[in-house]
Design a protein around this motif. Structure first.
Motif, PDB file in Angstrom:
ATOM      1  N   MET A 146      44.276 -21.993-109.154  1.00  0.00           N
ATOM      2  CA  MET A 146      44.886 -22.142-107.915  1.00  0.00           C
ATOM      3  C   MET A 146      45.606 -23.522-107.875  1.00  0.00           C
ATOM      4  O   MET A 146      46.675 -23.796-107.222  1.00  0.00           O
ATOM      5  N   LYS A 147      44.862 -24.601-108.179  1.00  0.00           N
ATOM      6  CA  LYS A 147      45.648 -25.782-108.488  1.00  0.00           C
ATOM      7  C   LYS A 147      46.860 -26.236-109.216  1.00  0.00           C
ATOM      8  O   LYS A 147      47.714 -26.639-108.917  1.00  0.00           O
ATOM      9  N   LYS A 148      46.781 -25.263-110.276  1.00  0.00           N
ATOM     10  CA  LYS A 148      47.957 -25.193-111.315  1.00  0.00           C
ATOM     11  C   LYS A 148      49.288 -24.659-110.533  1.00  0.00           C
ATOM     12  O   LYS A 148      50.221 -25.059-110.727  1.00  0.00           O
ATOM     13  N   ILE A 149      49.009 -23.431-109.889  1.00  0.00           N
ATOM     14  CA  ILE A 149      50.165 -22.960-108.807  1.00  0.00           C
ATOM     15  C   ILE A 149      50.620 -23.978-107.629  1.00  0.00           C
ATOM     16  O   ILE A 149      51.657 -24.259-107.712  1.00  0.00           O
ATOM     17  N   LEU A 150      49.537 -24.627-107.081  1.00  0.00           N
ATOM     18  CA  LEU A 150      49.931 -25.308-106.001  1.00  0.00           C
ATOM     19  C   LEU A 150      50.633 -26.704-106.810  1.00  0.00           C
ATOM     20  O   LEU A 150      52.047 -27.070-106.176  1.00  0.00           O
ATOM     21  N   LEU A 151      50.493 -27.280-107.690  1.00  0.00           N
ATOM     22  CA  LEU A 151      51.131 -28.281-108.441  1.00  0.00           C
ATOM     23  C   LEU A 151      52.370 -27.854-109.045  1.00  0.00           C
ATOM     24  O   LEU A 151      53.385 -28.423-108.931  1.00  0.00           O
ATOM     25  N   PHE A 152      52.645 -26.578-109.576  1.00  0.00           N
ATOM     26  CA  PHE A 152      53.831 -25.967-109.807  1.00  0.00           C
ATOM     27  C   PHE A 152      54.759 -26.112-108.983  1.00  0.00           C
ATOM     28  O   PHE A 152      56.029 -26.284-108.846  1.00  0.00           O
ATOM     29  N   LEU A 153      54.415 -25.546-107.568  1.00  0.00           N
ATOM     30  CA  LEU A 153      55.081 -25.457-106.544  1.00  0.00           C
ATOM     31  C   LEU A 153      55.609 -26.834-105.865  1.00  0.00           C
ATOM     32  O   LEU A 153      56.815 -26.884-105.491  1.00  0.00           O
ATOM     33  N   VAL A 154      54.723 -27.579-105.926  1.00  0.00           N
ATOM     34  CA  VAL A 154      55.191 -29.110-105.525  1.00  0.00           C
ATOM     35  C   VAL A 154      56.106 -29.651-106.441  1.00  0.00           C
ATOM     36  O   VAL A 154      57.287 -30.286-106.206  1.00  0.00           O
ATOM     37  N   ILE A 155      55.932 -29.392-107.720  1.00  0.00           N
ATOM     38  CA  ILE A 155      57.013 -30.007-108.840  1.00  0.00           C
ATOM     39  C   ILE A 155      58.264 -29.374-108.591  1.00  0.00           C
ATOM     40  O   ILE A 155      59.493 -29.802-108.784  1.00  0.00           O
ATOM     41  N   ILE A 156      58.329 -28.014-108.229  1.00  0.00           N
ATOM     42  CA  ILE A 156      59.445 -27.330-108.138  1.00  0.00           C
ATOM     43  C   ILE A 156      60.259 -27.702-106.904  1.00  0.00           C
ATOM     44  O   ILE A 156      61.499 -27.783-106.863  1.00  0.00           O
ATOM     45  N   LEU A 157      59.523 -27.721-105.676  1.00  0.00           N
ATOM     46  CA  LEU A 157      60.183 -27.702-104.230  1.00  0.00           C
ATOM     47  C   LEU A 157      60.496 -29.053-104.064  1.00  0.00           C
ATOM     48  O   LEU A 157      61.515 -29.377-103.299  1.00  0.00           O
ATOM     49  N   LEU A 158      59.941 -30.093-104.428  1.00  0.00           N
ATOM     50  CA  LEU A 158      60.229 -31.509-104.107  1.00  0.00           C
ATOM     51  C   LEU A 158      61.452 -32.029-104.410  1.00  0.00           C
ATOM     52  O   LEU A 158      61.931 -32.716-103.393  1.00  0.00           O
ATOM     53  N   PRO A 159      61.925 -31.989-105.487  1.00  0.00           N
ATOM     54  CA  PRO A 159      63.305 -32.246-106.051  1.00  0.00           C
ATOM     55  C   PRO A 159      64.276 -31.721-105.028  1.00  0.00           C
ATOM     56  O   PRO A 159      65.231 -32.471-104.762  1.00  0.00           O
ATOM     57  N   ALA A 160      64.176 -30.513-104.728  1.00  0.00           N
ATOM     58  CA  ALA A 160      64.982 -29.734-103.807  1.00  0.00           C
ATOM     59  C   ALA A 160      65.177 -30.284-102.464  1.00  0.00           C
ATOM     60  O   ALA A 160      66.324 -30.549-101.708  1.00  0.00           O
ATOM     61  N   ALA A 161      63.973 -30.835-102.008  1.00  0.00           N
ATOM     62  CA  ALA A 161      64.159 -31.418-100.454  1.00  0.00           C
ATOM     63  C   ALA A 161      64.712 -32.693-100.635  1.00  0.00           C
ATOM     64  O   ALA A 161      65.246 -32.938 -99.452  1.00  0.00           O
ATOM     65  N   GLY A 162      65.013 -33.400-101.802  1.00  0.00           N
ATOM     66  CA  GLY A 162      65.640 -34.591-101.806  1.00  0.00           C
ATOM     67  C   GLY A 162      67.269 -34.392-101.688  1.00  0.00           C
ATOM     68  O   GLY A 162      67.714 -35.490-101.329  1.00  0.00           O
ATOM     69  N   TYR A 163      67.932 -33.397-102.215  1.00  0.00           N
ATOM     70  CA  TYR A 163      69.254 -33.280-102.048  1.00  0.00           C
ATOM     71  C   TYR A 163      69.746 -32.893-100.545  1.00  0.00           C
ATOM     72  O   TYR A 163      71.002 -33.296-100.447  1.00  0.00           O
ATOM     73  N   ALA A 164      68.731 -32.435 -99.791  1.00  0.00           N
ATOM     74  CA  ALA A 164      69.402 -31.958 -98.402  1.00  0.00           C
ATOM     75  C   ALA A 164      69.503 -33.321 -97.659  1.00  0.00           C
ATOM     76  O   ALA A 164      68.604 -34.221 -97.552  1.00  0.00           O
ATOM     77  N   GLN A 165      70.605 -33.671 -97.097  1.00  0.00           N
ATOM     78  CA  GLN A 165      70.880 -34.606 -96.056  1.00  0.00           C
ATOM     79  C   GLN A 165      71.570 -34.502 -94.982  1.00  0.00           C
ATOM     80  O   GLN A 165      72.104 -33.521 -94.681  1.00  0.00           O
ATOM     81  N   ASP A 166      71.390 -35.280 -94.064  1.00  0.00           N
ATOM     82  CA  ASP A 166      72.092 -35.270 -92.781  1.00  0.00           C
ATOM     83  C   ASP A 166      73.240 -36.076 -92.864  1.00  0.00           C
ATOM     84  O   ASP A 166      73.371 -37.376 -93.083  1.00  0.00           O
ATOM     85  N   TYR A 167      74.536 -35.527 -92.241  1.00  0.00           N
ATOM     86  CA  TYR A 167      76.014 -36.213 -92.134  1.00  0.00           C
ATOM     87  C   TYR A 167      76.176 -36.237 -90.681  1.00  0.00           C
ATOM     88  O   TYR A 167      75.868 -35.218 -89.957  1.00  0.00           O
ATOM     89  N   PHE A 168      76.898 -37.030 -90.285  1.00  0.00           N
ATOM     90  CA  PHE A 168      77.441 -37.441 -88.806  1.00  0.00           C
ATOM     91  C   PHE A 168      78.902 -37.471 -88.912  1.00  0.00           C
ATOM     92  O   PHE A 168      79.460 -37.955 -89.776  1.00  0.00           O
ATOM     93  N   VAL A 169      79.550 -36.902 -87.927  1.00  0.00           N
ATOM     94  CA  VAL A 169      80.833 -36.864 -87.672  1.00  0.00           C
ATOM     95  C   VAL A 169      81.157 -37.364 -86.192  1.00  0.00           C
ATOM     96  O   VAL A 169      80.363 -36.768 -85.381  1.00  0.00           O
ATOM     97  N   SER A 170      82.163 -38.437 -85.967  1.00  0.00           N
ATOM     98  CA  SER A 170      82.362 -38.669 -84.713  1.00  0.00           C
ATOM     99  C   SER A 170      84.247 -39.116 -84.571  1.00  0.00           C
ATOM    100  O   SER A 170      84.559 -39.507 -85.575  1.00  0.00           O
TER     101      SER A 170
END
Length: 77
Positions: free
Chosen positions: A1-25
């Motif tokens: 179970m710990k290996k699966i959780l670690l795998f998911l964290v390694i896979i999903l954490l970098p994807a979260a870093g690419y999303a960004q908020d932009y603003f237009v005015s």
């Protein structure tokens, strides 16, 4: 179970870093380094070219026109 959780964290954490908020005015600037809340982009079109999958483009209140068009340029067809 710990290996699966670690795998998911390694896979999903970098994807979260690419999303960004932009603003237009209306008083923003279309240039690299802009797009933040304090230094927004000027056009939705520019923000759409910079944004990547998962990014958010926040459009502040105002009137926006299509590129190279102004209300005085529209004519009846």
């Amino acid at each position: 179970m710990k290996k699966i959780l670690l795998f998911l964290v390694i896979i999903l954490l970098p994807a979260a870093g690419y999303a960004q908020d932009y603003f237009v005015s209306n008083n923003g600037t279309d240039a690299p380094g802009y797009g933040t809340l304090t230094q927004p982009f000027a056009t939705i079109q520019y923000a759409s070219t910079v944004a990547t999958a998962g990014s958010n483009v926040n459009v502040m209140a105002g009137t926006y026109y299509w590129a190279n068009h102004h209300p005085n340029q529209f004519r009846n067809i």
